[in-house]
Each structure stands twice: as structure tokens, then as C-alpha cells.
Motif scaffolding. Sequence first.
Motif, PDB file in Angstrom:
ATOM      1  N   ALA A 130      33.544  46.156 101.104  1.00 17.51           N
ATOM      2  CA  ALA A 130      34.395  46.541  99.972  1.00 17.51           C
ATOM      3  C   ALA A 130      33.645  46.440  98.651  1.00 17.51           C
ATOM      4  CB  ALA A 130      35.643  45.667  99.923  1.00 17.51           C
ATOM      5  N   VAL A 131      32.417  45.902  98.676  1.00 18.71           N
ATOM      6  CA  VAL A 131      31.705  45.612  97.431  1.00 18.71           C
ATOM      7  C   VAL A 131      31.277  46.887  96.714  1.00 18.71           C
ATOM      8  CG1 VAL A 131      29.681  44.514  96.420  1.00 18.71           C
ATOM      9  CG2 VAL A 131      30.945  43.358  98.249  1.00 18.71           C
ATOM     10  N   ALA A 132      30.555  47.774  97.410  1.00 18.44           N
ATOM     11  CA  ALA A 132      30.004  48.963  96.745  1.00 18.44           C
ATOM     12  C   ALA A 132      31.108  49.835  96.149  1.00 18.44           C
ATOM     13  CB  ALA A 132      29.157  49.770  97.725  1.00 18.44           C
ATOM     14  N   GLY A 133      32.134  50.119  96.944  1.00 19.09           N
ATOM     15  CA  GLY A 133      33.231  50.939  96.443  1.00 19.09           C
ATOM     16  C   GLY A 133      33.950  50.279  95.290  1.00 19.09           C
ATOM     17  N   GLY A 134      34.131  48.961  95.360  1.00 17.39           N
ATOM     18  CA  GLY A 134      34.800  48.247  94.285  1.00 17.39           C
ATOM     19  C   GLY A 134      34.009  48.276  92.991  1.00 17.39           C
ATOM     20  N   GLN A 135      32.691  48.121  93.102  1.00 12.05           N
ATOM     21  CA  GLN A 135      31.864  48.159  91.901  1.00 12.05           C
ATOM     22  C   GLN A 135      31.927  49.529  91.231  1.00 12.05           C
ATOM     23  OE1 GLN A 135      28.149  46.937  93.678  1.00 12.05           O
ATOM     24  NE2 GLN A 135      28.420  44.804  93.049  1.00 12.05           N
ATOM     25  N   ILE A 136      31.883  50.576  92.039  1.00 12.29           N
ATOM     26  CA  ILE A 136      31.963  51.930  91.483  1.00 12.29           C
ATOM     27  C   ILE A 136      33.331  52.149  90.850  1.00 12.29           C
ATOM     28  CG2 ILE A 136      31.969  54.383  92.072  1.00 12.29           C
ATOM     29  CD1 ILE A 136      29.919  53.681  94.275  1.00 12.29           C
ATOM     30  N   ALA A 137      34.400  51.763  91.557  1.00  5.93           N
ATOM     31  CA  ALA A 137      35.752  51.977  91.050  1.00  5.93           C
ATOM     32  C   ALA A 137      35.995  51.209  89.756  1.00  5.93           C
ATOM     33  CB  ALA A 137      36.775  51.571  92.106  1.00  5.93           C
ATOM     34  N   GLY A 138      35.462  50.002  89.647  1.00  7.73           N
ATOM     35  CA  GLY A 138      35.654  49.225  88.429  1.00  7.73           C
ATOM     36  C   GLY A 138      34.998  49.871  87.222  1.00  7.73           C
ATOM     37  N   THR A 139      33.785  50.362  87.421  1.00 11.29           N
ATOM     38  CA  THR A 139      33.096  51.058  86.339  1.00 11.29           C
ATOM     39  C   THR A 139      33.857  52.323  85.950  1.00 11.29           C
ATOM     40  OG1 THR A 139      30.940  50.217  87.058  1.00 11.29           O
ATOM     41  CG2 THR A 139      30.943  52.195  85.682  1.00 11.29           C
ATOM     42  N   GLN A 140      34.280  53.087  86.953  1.00 12.36           N
ATOM     43  CA  GLN A 140      34.991  54.329  86.669  1.00 12.36           C
ATOM     44  C   GLN A 140      36.341  54.084  85.994  1.00 12.36           C
ATOM     45  OE1 GLN A 140      34.430  55.862  90.824  1.00 12.36           O
ATOM     46  NE2 GLN A 140      34.355  57.801  89.706  1.00 12.36           N
ATOM     47  N   ALA A 141      37.000  52.990  86.352  1.00 14.33           N
ATOM     48  CA  ALA A 141      38.298  52.701  85.738  1.00 14.33           C
ATOM     49  C   ALA A 141      38.157  52.549  84.228  1.00 14.33           C
ATOM     50  CB  ALA A 141      38.901  51.444  86.355  1.00 14.33           C
ATOM     51  N   GLY A 176      37.895  40.393  91.174  1.00 16.25           N
ATOM     52  CA  GLY A 176      37.123  40.720  92.376  1.00 16.25           C
ATOM     53  C   GLY A 176      36.072  41.771  92.071  1.00 16.25           C
ATOM     54  N   ASN A 177      35.689  42.538  93.091  1.00 19.12           N
ATOM     55  CA  ASN A 177      34.641  43.540  92.910  1.00 19.12           C
ATOM     56  C   ASN A 177      35.002  44.545  91.820  1.00 19.12           C
ATOM     57  OD1 ASN A 177      33.049  42.512  95.090  1.00 19.12           O
ATOM     58  ND2 ASN A 177      34.422  43.534  96.523  1.00 19.12           N
ATOM     59  N   VAL A 178      36.242  45.049  91.861  1.00 20.00           N
ATOM     60  CA  VAL A 178      36.672  46.049  90.882  1.00 20.00           C
ATOM     61  C   VAL A 178      36.783  45.427  89.495  1.00 20.00           C
ATOM     62  CG1 VAL A 178      38.489  47.679  90.244  1.00 20.00           C
ATOM     63  CG2 VAL A 178      37.881  47.365  92.655  1.00 20.00           C
ATOM     64  N   GLY A 179      37.469  44.304  89.396  1.00 21.66           N
ATOM     65  CA  GLY A 179      37.674  43.674  88.103  1.00 21.66           C
ATOM     66  C   GLY A 179      36.379  43.223  87.454  1.00 21.66           C
ATOM     67  N   ALA A 180      35.479  42.650  88.246  1.00 21.50           N
ATOM     68  CA  ALA A 180      34.204  42.184  87.694  1.00 21.50           C
ATOM     69  C   ALA A 180      33.375  43.346  87.173  1.00 21.50           C
ATOM     70  CB  ALA A 180      33.431  41.403  88.753  1.00 21.50           C
ATOM     71  N   ALA A 181      33.345  44.457  87.911  1.00 21.58           N
ATOM     72  CA  ALA A 181      32.589  45.627  87.446  1.00 21.58           C
ATOM     73  C   ALA A 181      33.216  46.211  86.191  1.00 21.58           C
ATOM     74  CB  ALA A 181      32.524  46.678  88.552  1.00 21.58           C
ATOM     75  N   ALA A 182      34.543  46.214  86.140  1.00 21.36           N
ATOM     76  CA  ALA A 182      35.226  46.712  84.943  1.00 21.36           C
ATOM     77  C   ALA A 182      34.895  45.845  83.736  1.00 21.36           C
ATOM     78  CB  ALA A 182      36.732  46.756  85.186  1.00 21.36           C
ATOM     79  N   ALA A 183      34.893  44.535  83.927  1.00 22.29           N
ATOM     80  CA  ALA A 183      34.589  43.634  82.814  1.00 22.29           C
ATOM     81  C   ALA A 183      33.164  43.825  82.319  1.00 22.29           C
ATOM     82  CB  ALA A 183      34.805  42.184  83.250  1.00 22.29           C
ATOM     83  N   THR A 184      32.228  43.968  83.238  1.00 18.22           N
ATOM     84  CA  THR A 184      30.835  44.179  82.855  1.00 18.22           C
ATOM     85  C   THR A 184      30.677  45.468  82.057  1.00 18.22           C
ATOM     86  OG1 THR A 184      30.015  42.963  84.783  1.00 18.22           O
ATOM     87  CG2 THR A 184      28.497  44.518  83.741  1.00 18.22           C
ATOM     88  N   THR A 185      31.345  46.527  82.512  1.00 18.68           N
ATOM     89  CA  THR A 185      31.239  47.818  81.829  1.00 18.68           C
ATOM     90  C   THR A 185      31.878  47.768  80.449  1.00 18.68           C
ATOM     91  OG1 THR A 185      31.309  48.948  83.964  1.00 18.68           O
ATOM     92  CG2 THR A 185      31.772  50.273  82.013  1.00 18.68           C
ATOM     93  N   ALA A 186      33.083  47.211  80.363  1.00 22.54           N
ATOM     94  CA  ALA A 186      33.783  47.159  79.080  1.00 22.54           C
ATOM     95  C   ALA A 186      33.042  46.288  78.078  1.00 22.54           C
ATOM     96  CB  ALA A 186      35.214  46.649  79.289  1.00 22.54           C
ATOM     97  N   VAL A 264      45.361  51.668  83.479  1.00 27.62           N
ATOM     98  CA  VAL A 264      44.690  52.279  84.624  1.00 27.62           C
ATOM     99  C   VAL A 264      44.958  51.419  85.849  1.00 27.62           C
ATOM    100  CG1 VAL A 264      42.498  53.001  85.646  1.00 27.62           C
ATOM    101  CG2 VAL A 264      42.874  53.263  83.180  1.00 27.62           C
ATOM    102  N   ASP A 265      45.623  51.997  86.838  1.00 28.02           N
ATOM    103  CA  ASP A 265      45.866  51.292  88.101  1.00 28.02           C
ATOM    104  C   ASP A 265      44.708  51.620  89.032  1.00 28.02           C
ATOM    105  OD1 ASP A 265      46.674  50.248  90.493  1.00 28.02           O
ATOM    106  OD2 ASP A 265      48.656  51.165  90.498  1.00 28.02           O
ATOM    107  N   ALA A 266      43.755  50.698  89.122  1.00 33.25           N
ATOM    108  CA  ALA A 266      42.578  50.916  89.976  1.00 33.25           C
ATOM    109  C   ALA A 266      42.814  50.481  91.410  1.00 33.25           C
ATOM    110  CB  ALA A 266      41.380  50.162  89.396  1.00 33.25           C
TER     111      ALA A 266
END
Length: 367
Positions: A130-141, A176-186, A264-266
Amino acid sequence: MHTPPPTIGFPAETGPYERRTLLTPHLAHTLTDAGFHIIAEPGLGTGIGQEDAALPQVDFRPAEQVWAAPLILRYKPGPPQDLDRLVPGQTIGAIFHAEGDPAMITALTRRRVTAFSYEFLREHGHHPLAVAGGQIAGTQAVLAGTHALQHPNGRGILLGQVPGTEPAHVVIIGSGNVGAAAATTAAALGARVTVLTSTPHSAAAYTRRAPAGVRVEVNTPDRLAALLPTTDLVIGAILISTHTTPPMITRTHLATMRPGSVIVDATCGYGAGYLPTSGPVQETGDPPRVVDGVLHLKHDALPRLVPNTASHAYAHAAAPYLARLGHHVLQGVDDPAMRSAMITHQGALVHPVVREHADLYARGMAA
């Protein structure tokens, strides 16, 4: 007598707007090095600009021969009717999310096949596929939310900080994977970021790896309600949202938010879920849904919008696990992590999450 190597089949992906492929050169090398014979449908990498010649170790065959392999691997399962190509005794692996798709559950049981759903694979307390997809989804969100803020109905602000302006405030629900990637991007764009986690333990764990300047708090109804009036962008990134998940942001909360702010509902779960004002999943290209002046985005499978990146990232992460799945299914090698991903066995529902949802559908509670 020479024993031929066990065969794994890779049909072309067939879902709507689906351009991803699981069979990249990296995965092909991994599986052939592990002793498997790989057959695939010609042109399965066209959607990411990958020629068949990039897979010299793969035996390209007509679709009907590929679908006859004892083990079928796909990125996504495709529409439920694709499973009608299978016969009892075959095994298929994919990112199913079958618990949210009663038609898919019916197809799996009707065909009496064994199915493994990659997102459920669990090892050492984690879900590595679930890591790779979550990281991509978080950035895209975050990128999707940034674009929505510039929509004619949006707040009209840039998420990146510019001298003389206040930084945008981004609240991310989940670490998690999505939230952490979103935080890094933002945070990298210059936003003021607050991450809300589910427990004090998860808050402490995420704080140790959070980007500099990101505020980490425990999510409570009162704290979320207090943050929303000053928030420009909310990213909902909890792990899973089901038909029984209680709401976190309601229309009462929307009345306190700034006009033109964005949610955004990711997670894009099942039923009304934790962000009920987001409504049903939107189609690719749909504009934001405006509810009480707040823009909502709920695009399922965000990684599908970047098929080249998603294909290579996911196949790279999944390669060692898919080799293990091949050994488990085709050679009888016991592997508890692979068993954790099994959702049906010869048509019988075996995963508790899928069984729970099948019961809900049978009772008409999640129609």
C-alpha cells in the motif's frame, strides 16, 4: 525428465481510463530470475509507452492463452465480467478493493477462484504493497487541492507561499502513507500544515519523521471543529472509510469554513463515510462539487492519473512479494504474508473484511 517452469499470466488491463501495467521490465526480471515462465498479452504496456521489446524475457501470447495460466496477475482486476474468463481452480492477484464492490464479490464466488488482494498483504505489522500507491495519492491530493483553490469558485489563493502573503493552511486527517506524503508535499510548497492523527501513539510516531514546521495533533471532534474556520485545504487521508465509519466533517462544519475552501477525500471509501458532504466518487475530469460554498474533490484511484509513475513505482515495490506469491500459489511454499492477502479460496470468502461487507450487501444495508 525436464519439468517446465511454473507459468504466470499477465493479461492487458481493461478498466475504464486504465493505462497502468503491472508488468514492467523490473518485475519481469524479478519473476524470471525466480524461475517463472511469464506469458503476457501483446501491447499491455502501451498506456505507459512501453514496447513489447522492452520485455525480451516475456512470452507474448493471445489473450485466451494468457487467461488460461494457473496464476493471473494484474494491477487492477478490471470489470467483474473479466473474471468470467477464469475457471474453477485458477488463482488471480490484483488490487481488488472487493469489499466495496458487491458485483466483484459475486463474480469471485461464482467463478470459484482463489483471489489475492495486494492491499491486504500484511507483514511485520505493515501493509507494504500500500506504500507506493499511498505516496502517489498523497502527493496528488495536495496538487488537486491546489488546483481547486484556483478554481473560479475557489479561495483564489496559491498554496505556495509568496512574500507579502500569509501561507495557506492545510489540515491533513491521517498520518499513514497518504497523509505523510500529503504533508511533505504541502510543507515543501510553503503551506502551514497541521496533521491530525488517530491516537497519541500515532501522533508521537509521526512527529519523529514529520517535516520541519508541520504541527502534529490528535484528532478529536472539538479540535477538528476548531481548525476548520481557518483552513484553506482539508485532505482526508484516513486508512479506510466504510459504510459504518462515523462522519468527521458535516454540513454544520461547512457553515464555519471559508467560502471557496477545499476538501479532498483521498480515501474514497464506501458509503457516506467520514466526509459525507463529498458525495459519491467523481469521474476523471469532473469539476469540484460545491456544497455550501466549499469545494469537494473525491476522485478514486488518484495514481491512475499518472500511469507511468504509478506502474514503475508499484511494480518495483511489489516485485519481491509477487515472486513470493508465485512460489506460494504454484509451488506450495507456505507464506503467512501471502495468506494474509487471500480474499477468496476456490470461491469461498475467507478475508474478514470482505466477508463483513458481503454480509452488509446481503442484508441490503450498503446498497
